[in-house]
Motif scaffolding. Structure first.
Motif, PDB file in Angstrom:
ATOM      1  N   ILE A 222       0.817  -1.218   0.000  1.00  0.00           N
ATOM      2  CA  ILE A 222       0.000   0.000   0.000  1.00  0.00           C
ATOM      3  C   ILE A 222       0.853   1.272   0.000  1.00  0.00           C
ATOM      4  O   ILE A 222       2.029   1.253   0.350  1.00  0.00           O
ATOM      5  N   ASN A 223       0.197   2.353  -0.344  1.00  0.00           N
ATOM      6  CA  ASN A 223       0.779   3.684  -0.376  1.00  0.00           C
ATOM      7  C   ASN A 223       0.601   4.296   1.024  1.00  0.00           C
ATOM      8  O   ASN A 223      -0.526   4.602   1.427  1.00  0.00           O
ATOM      9  N   ILE A 224       1.689   4.461   1.763  1.00  0.00           N
ATOM     10  CA  ILE A 224       1.618   4.945   3.150  1.00  0.00           C
ATOM     11  C   ILE A 224       1.012   6.352   3.241  1.00  0.00           C
ATOM     12  O   ILE A 224       0.181   6.594   4.117  1.00  0.00           O
ATOM     13  N   PRO A 225       1.355   7.306   2.359  1.00  0.00           N
ATOM     14  CA  PRO A 225       0.682   8.608   2.439  1.00  0.00           C
ATOM     15  C   PRO A 225      -0.847   8.506   2.276  1.00  0.00           C
ATOM     16  O   PRO A 225      -1.590   9.246   2.922  1.00  0.00           O
ATOM     17  N   ALA A 226      -1.329   7.578   1.450  1.00  0.00           N
ATOM     18  CA  ALA A 226      -2.777   7.381   1.318  1.00  0.00           C
ATOM     19  C   ALA A 226      -3.353   6.819   2.620  1.00  0.00           C
ATOM     20  O   ALA A 226      -4.438   7.222   3.050  1.00  0.00           O
ATOM     21  N   LEU A 227      -2.633   5.908   3.266  1.00  0.00           N
ATOM     22  CA  LEU A 227      -3.064   5.383   4.568  1.00  0.00           C
ATOM     23  C   LEU A 227      -3.132   6.508   5.589  1.00  0.00           C
ATOM     24  O   LEU A 227      -4.094   6.612   6.355  1.00  0.00           O
ATOM     25  N   GLN A 228      -2.120   7.367   5.600  1.00  0.00           N
ATOM     26  CA  GLN A 228      -2.109   8.492   6.535  1.00  0.00           C
ATOM     27  C   GLN A 228      -3.297   9.426   6.281  1.00  0.00           C
ATOM     28  O   GLN A 228      -3.911   9.928   7.225  1.00  0.00           O
ATOM     29  N   GLU A 229      -3.638   9.646   5.011  1.00  0.00           N
ATOM     30  CA  GLU A 229      -4.793  10.478   4.665  1.00  0.00           C
ATOM     31  C   GLU A 229      -6.080   9.833   5.184  1.00  0.00           C
ATOM     32  O   GLU A 229      -6.949  10.516   5.725  1.00  0.00           O
ATOM     33  N   LEU A 230      -6.206   8.519   5.032  1.00  0.00           N
ATOM     34  CA  LEU A 230      -7.373   7.812   5.559  1.00  0.00           C
ATOM     35  C   LEU A 230      -7.470   7.973   7.072  1.00  0.00           C
ATOM     36  O   LEU A 230      -8.556   8.199   7.613  1.00  0.00           O
ATOM     37  N   CYS A 231      -6.339   7.861   7.749  1.00  0.00           N
ATOM     38  CA  CYS A 231      -6.306   8.024   9.208  1.00  0.00           C
ATOM     39  C   CYS A 231      -6.759   9.427   9.605  1.00  0.00           C
ATOM     40  O   CYS A 231      -7.605   9.589  10.492  1.00  0.00           O
ATOM     41  N   ASN A 232      -6.210  10.428   8.953  1.00  0.00           N
ATOM     42  CA  ASN A 232      -6.562  11.816   9.271  1.00  0.00           C
ATOM     43  C   ASN A 232      -8.037  12.092   8.996  1.00  0.00           C
ATOM     44  O   ASN A 232      -8.710  12.766   9.778  1.00  0.00           O
ATOM     45  N   GLU A 233      -8.551  11.577   7.898  1.00  0.00           N
ATOM     46  CA  GLU A 233      -9.961  11.779   7.560  1.00  0.00           C
ATOM     47  C   GLU A 233     -10.872  11.076   8.569  1.00  0.00           C
ATOM     48  O   GLU A 233     -11.911  11.609   8.956  1.00  0.00           O
TER      49      GLU A 233
END
Length: 145
Positions: free
Chosen positions: A118-129
């Motif tokens: 997976i793309n870690i920045p996309a995971l971080q965006e999901l977490c923040n959202e």
């Protein structure tokens, strides 16, 4: 009414990972997820139930009357895949999912075999959202930076 099974426990998170994660890769990815979610939430990891590692907590109450407490973010290093509890059904989350990489979607979580899929920045965006959604929709949500 059914009793919630996922409750906070005092079990040691690091001991859990070292005993439960069945491969070196799963252990390494688990410790990386600890770092990612702790950095995002500013909260220490805690065990929720026998196998979920959670960060922060909030109180929810459904229209049915069912209510309880849950971690704001969380994951479990299950045998077949990681269960990531980081999703809220918002437009931003849907956009982040599009660039997440290789995963399967469940009703309340995202399943990922390994972090390198997976793309870690996309995971971080999901977490923040997810944090933003919980903060906006649950009056008892904890404050997370």
């Amino acid at each position: 009414m059914a009793k919630t099974k996922t409750n906070y426990t005092a079990a040691n998170v690091h001991e859990f990972i070292n005993s439960f994660a069945d491969t070196d890769q799963k252990r390494q990815d688990s410790f990386e997820l600890l770092k990612i979610m702790q950095d995002i939430t500013g909260c220490e990891p805690k065990m929720w139930g026998p196998s979920i590692i959670g960060f922060g907590n909030y109180h929810y109450k459904y229209k049915s009357g069912h209510e309880g407490d849950a971690p704001v973010l969380g994951f479990s290093p299950r045998k077949s895949a990681f269960s990531l509890y980081v999703y809220s059904d918002t437009e931003k989350s849907k956009l982040a999912l599009a660039s997440l990489g290789k995963f399967k979607m469940g009703k309340a979580c995202i399943y990922v075999k390994k972090l390198s899929d997976i793309n870690i920045p996309a995971l971080q965006e999901l977490c923040n959202e997810s944090i933003q959604y919980i903060t906006e929709h649950h009056a008892c949500s904890c404050s997370i930076k």
